[in-house]
Design an enzyme around this catalytic site. Structure first.
Site, PDB file in Angstrom:
ATOM      1  N   LYS A  26       0.831  -1.198   0.000  1.00  0.00           N
ATOM      2  CA  LYS A  26       0.000   0.000   0.000  1.00  0.00           C
ATOM      3  C   LYS A  26       0.866   1.248   0.000  1.00  0.00           C
ATOM      4  O   LYS A  26       0.585   2.216  -0.707  1.00  0.00           O
ATOM      5  CB  LYS A  26      -0.930  -0.018   1.214  1.00  0.00           C
ATOM      6  CG  LYS A  26      -1.850   1.203   1.336  1.00  0.00           C
ATOM      7  CD  LYS A  26      -1.334   2.230   2.324  1.00  0.00           C
ATOM      8  CE  LYS A  26      -1.363   1.693   3.731  1.00  0.00           C
ATOM      9  NZ  LYS A  26      -0.943   2.709   4.721  1.00  0.00           N
ATOM     10  N   ARG A  31       2.190   5.992  -3.052  1.00  0.00           N
ATOM     11  CA  ARG A  31       3.237   6.943  -3.429  1.00  0.00           C
ATOM     12  C   ARG A  31       3.435   6.943  -4.941  1.00  0.00           C
ATOM     13  O   ARG A  31       3.604   7.999  -5.568  1.00  0.00           O
ATOM     14  CB  ARG A  31       4.538   6.600  -2.704  1.00  0.00           C
ATOM     15  CG  ARG A  31       4.575   7.016  -1.234  1.00  0.00           C
ATOM     16  CD  ARG A  31       5.744   6.385  -0.505  1.00  0.00           C
ATOM     17  NE  ARG A  31       5.900   6.920   0.849  1.00  0.00           N
ATOM     18  CZ  ARG A  31       5.148   6.568   1.889  1.00  0.00           C
ATOM     19  NH1 ARG A  31       4.176   5.667   1.731  1.00  0.00           N
ATOM     20  NH2 ARG A  31       5.357   7.094   3.093  1.00  0.00           N
ATOM     21  N   GLY A  94      -4.648   7.262   5.752  1.00  0.00           N
ATOM     22  CA  GLY A  94      -3.734   8.344   6.068  1.00  0.00           C
ATOM     23  C   GLY A  94      -3.000   8.859   4.849  1.00  0.00           C
ATOM     24  O   GLY A  94      -2.747  10.063   4.715  1.00  0.00           O
ATOM     25  N   ARG A 122      -9.054  12.715  13.275  1.00  0.00           N
ATOM     26  CA  ARG A 122      -7.602  12.671  13.090  1.00  0.00           C
ATOM     27  C   ARG A 122      -7.064  14.074  12.818  1.00  0.00           C
ATOM     28  O   ARG A 122      -7.586  14.795  11.966  1.00  0.00           O
ATOM     29  CB  ARG A 122      -7.228  11.720  11.946  1.00  0.00           C
ATOM     30  CG  ARG A 122      -7.654  10.292  12.210  1.00  0.00           C
ATOM     31  CD  ARG A 122      -7.178   9.341  11.141  1.00  0.00           C
ATOM     32  NE  ARG A 122      -5.732   9.097  11.232  1.00  0.00           N
ATOM     33  CZ  ARG A 122      -5.082   8.217  10.470  1.00  0.00           C
ATOM     34  NH1 ARG A 122      -5.755   7.518   9.560  1.00  0.00           N
ATOM     35  NH2 ARG A 122      -3.788   8.037  10.607  1.00  0.00           N
ATOM     36  N   GLN A 170       4.233  10.976   7.635  1.00  0.00           N
ATOM     37  CA  GLN A 170       3.449  11.269   6.433  1.00  0.00           C
ATOM     38  C   GLN A 170       3.341  12.767   6.171  1.00  0.00           C
ATOM     39  O   GLN A 170       3.163  13.182   5.024  1.00  0.00           O
ATOM     40  CB  GLN A 170       2.057  10.653   6.538  1.00  0.00           C
ATOM     41  CG  GLN A 170       2.051   9.139   6.402  1.00  0.00           C
ATOM     42  CD  GLN A 170       0.663   8.547   6.464  1.00  0.00           C
ATOM     43  OE1 GLN A 170      -0.316   9.242   6.761  1.00  0.00           O
ATOM     44  NE2 GLN A 170       0.556   7.261   6.188  1.00  0.00           N
ATOM     45  N   GLU A 312       3.339   0.487  12.495  1.00  0.00           N
ATOM     46  CA  GLU A 312       2.147  -0.191  12.003  1.00  0.00           C
ATOM     47  C   GLU A 312       2.161  -1.679  12.322  1.00  0.00           C
ATOM     48  O   GLU A 312       1.108  -2.343  12.276  1.00  0.00           O
ATOM     49  CB  GLU A 312       2.013   0.015  10.494  1.00  0.00           C
ATOM     50  CG  GLU A 312       3.128  -0.603   9.677  1.00  0.00           C
ATOM     51  CD  GLU A 312       3.005  -0.270   8.199  1.00  0.00           C
ATOM     52  OE1 GLU A 312       1.928   0.190   7.784  1.00  0.00           O
ATOM     53  OE2 GLU A 312       3.984  -0.457   7.460  1.00  0.00           O
ATOM     54  N   ARG A 343      -4.339   3.122  18.840  1.00  0.00           N
ATOM     55  CA  ARG A 343      -3.986   1.705  18.846  1.00  0.00           C
ATOM     56  C   ARG A 343      -3.448   1.242  20.194  1.00  0.00           C
ATOM     57  O   ARG A 343      -3.631   0.072  20.563  1.00  0.00           O
ATOM     58  CB  ARG A 343      -2.975   1.411  17.734  1.00  0.00           C
ATOM     59  CG  ARG A 343      -3.616   1.376  16.347  1.00  0.00           C
ATOM     60  CD  ARG A 343      -2.613   1.149  15.246  1.00  0.00           C
ATOM     61  NE  ARG A 343      -3.284   0.899  13.979  1.00  0.00           N
ATOM     62  CZ  ARG A 343      -2.686   0.908  12.792  1.00  0.00           C
ATOM     63  NH1 ARG A 343      -1.396   1.165  12.716  1.00  0.00           N
ATOM     64  NH2 ARG A 343      -3.368   0.669  11.690  1.00  0.00           N
TER      65      ARG A 343
END
Length: 425
Positions: A26, A31, A94, A122, A170, A312, A343
């Site tokens: 992903k 990207r 995201g 967020r 990010q 992640e 999380r």
């Protein structure tokens, strides 16, 4: 498959053994889509992930005038004249909510952004304030969150931008990817605690340089992207190594052996650290032409890990740690409180609900293994939490994982591939 809210995680009768092929990354896919959309000509992408996050990215780009066609497993991206009005649905992705606004600032017209309910929680102020510093007009009603609109004039001045990217790499990647198309390029200066997920930043920089963009990284916490064209480039997308985590965990936990095919010998993906992580847990690790193989040894040790570069992976790693023979300490992941869900709080709540002993720390988790019992493992609409629940189900009879369908975010076939692997012992 039963309804998502009633999915019972399969428990194997013995050691899990098999081979698994993981779909495209992903991180690389989105990207590559961004860079292809603002390149100087068409690009062809092979192995592109087909999942919710990439579907949202493709829709966002086409809504602004980018041409995207698919044939024979290849996706061709043809840059167009970016323009509004357009409405972008970010979902919970995201990469969409952070990477697309800097591209939208190049469009002529209004590009509006909104997403899933939790997406509105967020924080977006870092990227929105950064774009304002670069000359963009943003309407967010002063909230720093979605919904918001980017009012573009067809170009962006660019230049120096100061930001605190300690909440997510990010924020930096988003500006790096689009910066060459700004009139003055972009000079990104970070002021704050260390930027997490350095490997994802390295990925962004490597992909930009592959397309002929000049990026200076000589000075700590500063990235300078020189203005100029972004060369079109055909790209073969690697397998998503982060999605391999639960399958490799199945081997380590059950004393089995699982091979993930197509594992690259060299990669910028942070998921490559799974090799070292499972070795620390006590598994045997082998990488050859067939792929990466994890073989359980019957000993699953507690670990002390700095996961700042691979945050992640934390949900699945926490699930493995909850089944180890001693306590584990997961560090460097305070930023996970602002991912698809909080999380750290979610893992503490769900593991303790099953009889575990998990405590949050300032930047991670302390996990003290205890016998776990059945129950419902909530996913919080978070694909990594759902995968963690499936891992716990390897040793807990009848564990129900809420909304296993949320794994469609990055691997729609996860429930079926998982069931086939785990029940084939």
């Amino acid at each position: 498959m039963t309804e998502a809210s009633e999915w019972v995680a399969p428990r194997p009768d013995g050691a899990v053994r098999g081979r698994v092929t993981i779909p495209g990354s992903k991180s690389i896919s989105n990207r590559a889509l961004i860079l292809a959309a603002i390149a100087d000509g068409p690009s062809t992408l092979t192995g592109l992930l087909a999942a919710r996050d990439t579907t949202l990215m493709r829709s966002a780009l086409t809504s602004m005038g980018v041409g995207i066609t698919e044939a024979d497993g290849k996706v061709t991206v043809t840059p167009g004249s970016l323009k509004g009005p357009a409405a972008v649905d970010t979902g919970l992705a995201g990469t969409v909510m952070r990477f697309v606004p800097p591209v939208a600032a190049l469009a002529d017209g209004v590009i509006s952004f909104d997403g899933d309910l939790y997406a509105r929680e967020r924080p977006m102020h870092v990227i929105l304030d950064s774009l304002r510093q670069l000359g963009a007009e943003i309407d967010d009603q002063g909230t720093g969150r979605m919904p918001f609109a980017v009012n573009g004039s067809g170009s962006l001045r660019g230049g120096v931008v100061r930001l605190d990217a300690s909440g997510s790499s990010q924020f930096v990647s988003a500006l790096l990817l689009a910066g060459a198309r700004y009139e003055q390029g972009v000079d990104i200066r970070h002021d704050g605690k260390p930027v997490p997920s350095q490997a994802h930043l390295d990925m962004s920089i490597a992909m930009i340089r592959e397309r002929g963009v000049h990026v200076d990284t000589d000075e700590p916490n500063r990235w300078v992207v020189h203005p100029g064209p972004i060369a079109a480039r055909d790209t073969a997308v690697e397998p998503d190594l982060s999605n391999a985590a639960p399958f490799l965990a199945a081997a380590a936990i059950t004393g089995g052996s699982v091979t993930v095919t197509g594992w690259p010998e060299q990669t910028t993906q942070p998921g490559d650290q799974l090799r070292e992580i499972f070795a620390r847990f006590g598994a045997d690790v082998s990488l050859n032409d067939e792929g990466l193989t994890i073989t359980g040894t019957g000993n699953l040790h507690g670990v002390d890990l700095d996961l700042s570069a691979v945050g992640e992976l934390t949900p699945v790693i926490a699930a493995v740690a909850a089944l180890a023979d001693g306590p584990s300490y997961l560090r460097g992941v305070a930023h996970l409180r602002f991912h698809e869900t909080d999380r750290l709080a979610a893992l503490e709540a769900e593991l303790n609900k099953l009889g575990g002993d998990v405590t949050q720390t300032a930047d991670g988790l302390e996990i003290r293994p205890k016998p776990l019992h059945s129950g419902v493992f909530a996913s919080y609409d978070d694909h990594r939490m759902a995968q963690a629940g499936a891992v716990i189900g390897l040793v807990v009879d009848g564990l129900q994982v809420e909304n296993i369908g949320t794994t469609a975010k990055t691997m729609p076939e996860f429930p079926d591939v998982w069931t086939q692997l785990v029940t084939r012992v």
